[in-house]
Design a protein around this motif. Structure first.
Motif, mmCIF file in Angstrom:
data_model
loop_
_atom_site.group_PDB
_atom_site.id
_atom_site.type_symbol
_atom_site.label_atom_id
_atom_site.label_comp_id
_atom_site.label_asym_id
_atom_site.label_seq_id
_atom_site.Cartn_x
_atom_site.Cartn_y
_atom_site.Cartn_z
ATOM 1 N N SER A 86 32.411 42.853 45.535
ATOM 2 C CA SER A 86 31.682 41.763 44.905
ATOM 3 C C SER A 86 30.230 42.207 44.765
ATOM 4 N N PRO A 87 29.629 42.037 43.588
ATOM 5 C CA PRO A 87 28.249 42.485 43.403
ATOM 6 C C PRO A 87 27.244 41.578 44.105
ATOM 7 N N ALA A 88 26.015 42.042 44.191
ATOM 8 C CA ALA A 88 24.940 41.258 44.791
ATOM 9 C C ALA A 88 24.668 40.013 43.950
ATOM 10 N N LYS A 89 24.096 38.983 44.582
ATOM 11 C CA LYS A 89 23.818 37.725 43.886
ATOM 12 C C LYS A 89 22.957 37.921 42.647
ATOM 13 N N GLU A 90 21.987 38.815 42.730
ATOM 14 C CA GLU A 90 21.073 38.994 41.606
ATOM 15 C C GLU A 90 21.671 39.828 40.473
ATOM 16 N N ASP A 91 22.841 40.365 40.673
ATOM 17 C CA ASP A 91 23.501 41.165 39.648
ATOM 18 C C ASP A 91 23.952 40.256 38.505
ATOM 19 N N PRO A 92 23.580 40.550 37.258
ATOM 20 C CA PRO A 92 23.954 39.694 36.133
ATOM 21 C C PRO A 92 25.434 39.774 35.756
ATOM 22 N N VAL A 93 26.126 40.739 36.295
ATOM 23 C CA VAL A 93 27.544 40.901 35.985
ATOM 24 C C VAL A 93 28.357 39.998 36.916
ATOM 25 N N PRO A 94 29.326 39.257 36.379
ATOM 26 C CA PRO A 94 30.130 38.401 37.260
ATOM 27 C C PRO A 94 30.910 39.231 38.273
ATOM 28 N N PRO A 95 31.283 38.621 39.395
ATOM 29 C CA PRO A 95 32.025 39.360 40.420
ATOM 30 C C PRO A 95 33.293 40.000 39.862
ATOM 31 N N ALA A 96 33.580 41.167 40.352
ATOM 32 C CA ALA A 96 34.786 41.880 39.943
ATOM 33 C C ALA A 96 35.612 42.180 41.183
ATOM 34 N N PHE A 97 36.902 42.157 41.037
ATOM 35 C CA PHE A 97 37.799 42.500 42.133
ATOM 36 C C PHE A 97 38.550 43.756 41.740
ATOM 37 N N LEU A 98 38.556 44.697 42.643
ATOM 38 C CA LEU A 98 39.225 45.963 42.407
ATOM 39 C C LEU A 98 40.156 46.237 43.578
ATOM 40 N N ALA A 99 41.399 46.417 43.287
ATOM 41 C CA ALA A 99 42.372 46.751 44.326
ATOM 42 C C ALA A 99 42.778 48.203 44.101
ATOM 43 N N ASP A 100 42.326 49.064 44.987
ATOM 44 C CA ASP A 100 42.656 50.478 44.829
ATOM 45 C C ASP A 100 42.998 51.089 46.177
ATOM 46 N N ARG A 101 43.199 52.368 46.169
ATOM 47 C CA ARG A 101 43.497 53.142 47.378
ATOM 48 C C ARG A 101 44.767 52.678 48.078
ATOM 49 N N GLN A 102 45.768 52.375 47.298
ATOM 50 C CA GLN A 102 47.035 51.986 47.895
ATOM 51 C C GLN A 102 47.906 53.198 48.204
ATOM 52 N N GLY A 103 47.463 54.347 47.758
ATOM 53 C CA GLY A 103 48.183 55.572 48.083
ATOM 54 C C GLY A 103 49.590 55.609 47.518
ATOM 55 N N ARG A 104 50.393 56.440 48.097
ATOM 56 C CA ARG A 104 51.739 56.623 47.558
ATOM 57 C C ARG A 104 52.660 55.442 47.823
ATOM 58 N N TYR A 105 52.222 54.506 48.648
ATOM 59 C CA TYR A 105 53.029 53.315 48.901
ATOM 60 C C TYR A 105 52.620 52.151 48.000
#
Length: 68
Positions: A3-22
Motif C-alpha cells: 500500500s503506498p504512502a498517504k501522500e502518494d497520488p496513486v490509489p492503493p494497489a495490491f500485489l500478490a506475488d512470490r507464491q513460488g512453485r506452489y
C-alpha cells in the motif's frame, strides 16, 4: 501486498506475488484473501479455520515497509 504512502497520488494497489512453485495450489486461497483485504473485510472463514490471521496478511505488517 503493498500500500503506498498517504501522500502518494496513486490509489492503493495490491500485489500478490512470490507464491513460488506452489502458486498454482495456493492461488485460490490467495485470491480469496486478497479480495477480502481490498474490500476491507475480515479473513474469510475458511482461511481463518486453518489459522490465517488478519495480522499475518496485513499490508501494514512489520518488515514490508508499507505505510497506512
Amino acid at each position: 501486498m503493498v500500500s503506498p504512502a498517504k501522500e502518494d497520488p496513486v490509489p492503493p494497489a495490491f500485489l500478490a506475488d512470490r507464491q513460488g512453485r506452489y502458486g498454482i495450489q495456493t492461488a485460490p486461497a490467495m485470491g480469496e484473501q486478497t479480495a477480502a483485504l481490498v474490500q476491507g473485510l475480515p479473513v474469510p472463514a475458511a482461511l481463518a479455520a486453518v489459522g490465517v490471521r488478519a495480522e499475518d496478511v496485513s499490508p501494514l505488517r512489520p518488515g514490508l515497509g508499507a505505510t497506512a
